[in-house]
Write a protein that holds these residues in place. Structure first.
Motif, short mmCIF file in Angstrom:
data_model
loop_
_atom_site.label_atom_id
_atom_site.label_comp_id
_atom_site.label_asym_id
_atom_site.label_seq_id
_atom_site.Cartn_x
_atom_site.Cartn_y
_atom_site.Cartn_z
N UNK A 66 0.86 -1.18 0.00
CA UNK A 66 0.00 0.00 0.00
C UNK A 66 0.89 1.23 0.00
N UNK A 67 0.64 2.13 -0.93
CA UNK A 67 1.38 3.38 -1.00
C UNK A 67 0.41 4.55 -1.09
N UNK A 68 0.71 5.60 -0.36
CA UNK A 68 -0.15 6.78 -0.33
C UNK A 68 0.67 8.01 -0.72
N UNK A 69 0.08 8.84 -1.56
CA UNK A 69 0.74 10.05 -2.04
C UNK A 69 -0.15 11.25 -1.74
N UNK A 70 0.42 12.26 -1.11
CA UNK A 70 -0.28 13.52 -0.86
C UNK A 70 0.56 14.64 -1.47
N UNK A 71 -0.08 15.49 -2.27
CA UNK A 71 0.65 16.58 -2.93
C UNK A 71 -0.07 17.91 -2.74
N UNK A 72 0.72 18.94 -2.45
CA UNK A 72 0.25 20.33 -2.46
C UNK A 72 0.98 21.06 -3.58
N UNK A 73 0.21 21.77 -4.41
CA UNK A 73 0.79 22.51 -5.52
C UNK A 73 0.29 23.95 -5.48
N UNK A 74 1.12 24.83 -6.00
CA UNK A 74 0.70 26.21 -6.10
C UNK A 74 1.28 26.86 -7.34
N UNK A 75 0.44 27.56 -8.08
CA UNK A 75 0.91 28.37 -9.20
C UNK A 75 1.23 29.74 -8.65
N UNK A 76 2.54 30.03 -8.50
CA UNK A 76 2.97 31.28 -7.87
C UNK A 76 2.87 32.47 -8.80
N UNK A 77 3.02 32.25 -10.12
CA UNK A 77 2.96 33.36 -11.08
C UNK A 77 2.71 32.78 -12.46
N UNK A 78 2.17 33.63 -13.35
CA UNK A 78 1.95 33.24 -14.73
C UNK A 78 0.78 32.30 -14.89
N UNK A 79 0.74 31.62 -16.03
CA UNK A 79 -0.34 30.68 -16.29
C UNK A 79 -1.68 31.36 -16.42
N UNK A 80 -2.74 30.67 -15.95
CA UNK A 80 -4.10 31.18 -16.10
C UNK A 80 -4.62 31.83 -14.83
N UNK A 81 -4.55 31.10 -13.69
CA UNK A 81 -5.13 31.58 -12.45
C UNK A 81 -4.23 31.17 -11.29
N UNK A 82 -3.32 32.01 -10.84
CA UNK A 82 -2.44 31.65 -9.72
C UNK A 82 -3.24 31.25 -8.49
N UNK A 83 -2.68 30.29 -7.74
CA UNK A 83 -3.34 29.81 -6.54
C UNK A 83 -2.96 28.37 -6.25
N UNK A 84 -3.46 27.79 -5.13
CA UNK A 84 -3.06 26.45 -4.71
C UNK A 84 -4.04 25.37 -5.15
N UNK A 85 -3.56 24.13 -5.17
CA UNK A 85 -4.42 22.95 -5.37
C UNK A 85 -3.84 21.79 -4.55
N UNK A 86 -4.66 20.77 -4.39
CA UNK A 86 -4.25 19.53 -3.72
C UNK A 86 -4.60 18.35 -4.61
N UNK A 87 -3.74 17.35 -4.65
CA UNK A 87 -4.10 16.07 -5.24
C UNK A 87 -3.48 14.95 -4.42
N UNK A 88 -4.05 13.78 -4.53
CA UNK A 88 -3.55 12.64 -3.77
C UNK A 88 -3.93 11.33 -4.42
#
Length: 470
Positions: A66-88
């Protein structure tokens, strides 16, 4: 590929890597030019012996991972809409050694399942072609792989039959798998040019795979699978994970995908400096795929007119068959001393295919990893990698047509480039923490946002991956 350069290496028919459950761009284990089997030491897993359950299962040939992955991401600048997201993601694998359980030698039954959650930083905020994380795959709880493997001739030949994933064995660079950006696993050349991205994580397809090791330094592999794991059309507004949310479609529709690869392993140091020099192993691969399906032209419609024309049918002209060729190289270039874990490794991968029916005709990636070089952190790794994909001639022509005819706001196509700098910290044998930085040029591969016509600024992405093995 199981290299003879790894001491005690076992063949895949009996002990496949538990990391096969993860996408080919994974944070486990630390990168090496050769593939090393995971340890059976229970201290490398959070639950250890699980109160004696694991040893009891092992005596009956059963292994559960069993393996578990937790990720926090953030678009700090540029792209479409800066801000954070979570995936797991949580992945479970059940492997049954048929010799211990049934007395059937060199057989292995493999069943795996995935629970994928969270939101897409790349789709919702960044807008890039190259997905920032391999775990950004659409929410679902699904069967992943279901296959039986059988070894022959002392496991020199290994056959798998069932629902299989190709991207953990084919087209893989072991050093590139250290990085989190999905393109360093299954690249744009396949994920964008094949139906649903082809039989790649988190999808599998019905088929068979053969792996043969005629001599210790050479591995020959080939597979035949269905080319459309989710049964959908090439272009669709419905995400592949929504078309097959359970992973049980077992599609036999569409075309047939053939893929083959030759892998050669060797020790450069022994060739150049003699047998007493510190070992510098490397693995070099050449391969290709052929797909019998139907693929859309990137410039012309079903009547032979321009897709970008206001008078176009909107339906592309379809061609039969598709192909791709590729090379992969993983090479250790420095080792502190004989047997030392302090190493520097490089990788390179390049692909090429037909430019009429593929949006991306050429792709190049490369990078370097520094293993065990952080003072006091012998199990940690630092990596830097870069990649880009070049558009095919007809995709470029279509963009020019659209600008000339005024039917698109996206402007000229420009190859999206991305660089990743990442640090993998082994907090414990079962807990990996990996902060990550990515920078994107020409986000989305266009000059302007196709929805607004405004320029898209270069993207700055920050991430943190936490992976736990239970």
């Amino acid at each position: 590929m199981l290299s003879p350069l790894a001491p005690g290496a076992a063949r895949s028919a009996t002990t496949p890597q538990v990391t096969d459950i993860l996408p080919s761009g994974v944070p486990l284990p630390p990168p090496t030019p050769v593939e090393v089997q995971p340890s059976d030491d229970p201290t490398t897993e959070l639950l250890g012996n699980a109160g004696g359950v694991r040893p009891w299962l092992a005596r009956h040939g059963i292994r559960i991972n069993v393996q578990d992955v937790e990720e926090l991401w953030g678009l700090a600048a540029g792209g479409l809409h800066p801000g954070p997201t979570y995936d797991g993601m949580t992945a479970v694998t059940l492997m049954v050694d048929t010799e211990r359980s049934l007395g059937w030698r060199d057989g292995l039954l493999n069943i795996s399942a995935l629970q994928i959650r969270g939101r897409s930083l790349t789709g919702e905020r960044l807008g890039a072609l190259n997905t920032a994380s391999g775990y950004d795959a659409g929410r679902s709880t699904r069967l992943f792989e279901l296959w039986y493997g059988q070894g022959f001739f002392n496991d020199r030949l290994d056959i798998r039959v069932g629902s299989i994933d190709l991207d953990t064995e084919f087209l893989v660079s072991q050093n590139a798998s250290f990085f989190l950006n999905a393109s360093f696993g299954w690249p744009l050349s396949t994920s964008s040019n094949l139906y649903s991205g082809g039989p790649s994580w988190p999808f599998s397809a019905l088929g068979a795979r053969a792996k043969w090791m005629p001599i210790d330094q050479l591995v020959l592999m080939g597979a035949i699978t269905d080319d459309n794991p989710t049964r959908g059309p090439f272009y669709s507004t419905i995400a592949p994970t929504q078309r097959d949310p359970s992973g049980t479609a077992f599609s036999t529709s569409g075309g047939t995908l053939f893929i083959g690869e030759a892998q050669f392993s060797g020790d450069v140091a022994r060739w150049t400096a003699g047998k007493d020099a510190p070992s510098l192993p490397g693995t070099w691969k050449v391969g290709g795929l052929y797909d019998t399906g139907r693929f859309p032209d990137q410039r012309y419609d079903s009547r032979g007119g321009l897709l970008a024309s206001p008078d176009s049918t909107g339906q592309p002209l379809y061609h039969h068959d598709n192909w791709m060729l590729y090379v992969v190289a993983d090479q250790m270039i420095w080792r502190a001393a004989k047997g030392s874990n302090e190493t520097i490794n490089v990788f390179m991968r390049a692909t090429t295919n037909d430019g009429s029916r593929n949006r991306f005709a050429t792709e190049i990636q490369g990078g370097v990893t520094f293993d065990g070089l952080v003072p006091g952190r012998g199990d940690d790794t630092i990596g830097v990698a870069w990649g880009t994909g070049f558009y095919g001639s007809r995709a470029i022509g279509n963009a020019r047509d659209a600008m000339r005819l005024g039917t698109s706001l996206a402007g000229a196509l420009k190859p999206e480039q991305h660089v990743e700098v990442t640090y993998q910290a082994a907090v414990t044998p079962y807990l990996i923490l990996q902060p990550d930085f990515q920078y994107f040029w020409h986000v989305g591969g266009t000059s302007f946002d196709p929805q607004t016509g405004h320029p898209i600024a270069n993207g700055v992405v920050l991430g943190l991956n936490l992976t736990t093995t239970f």
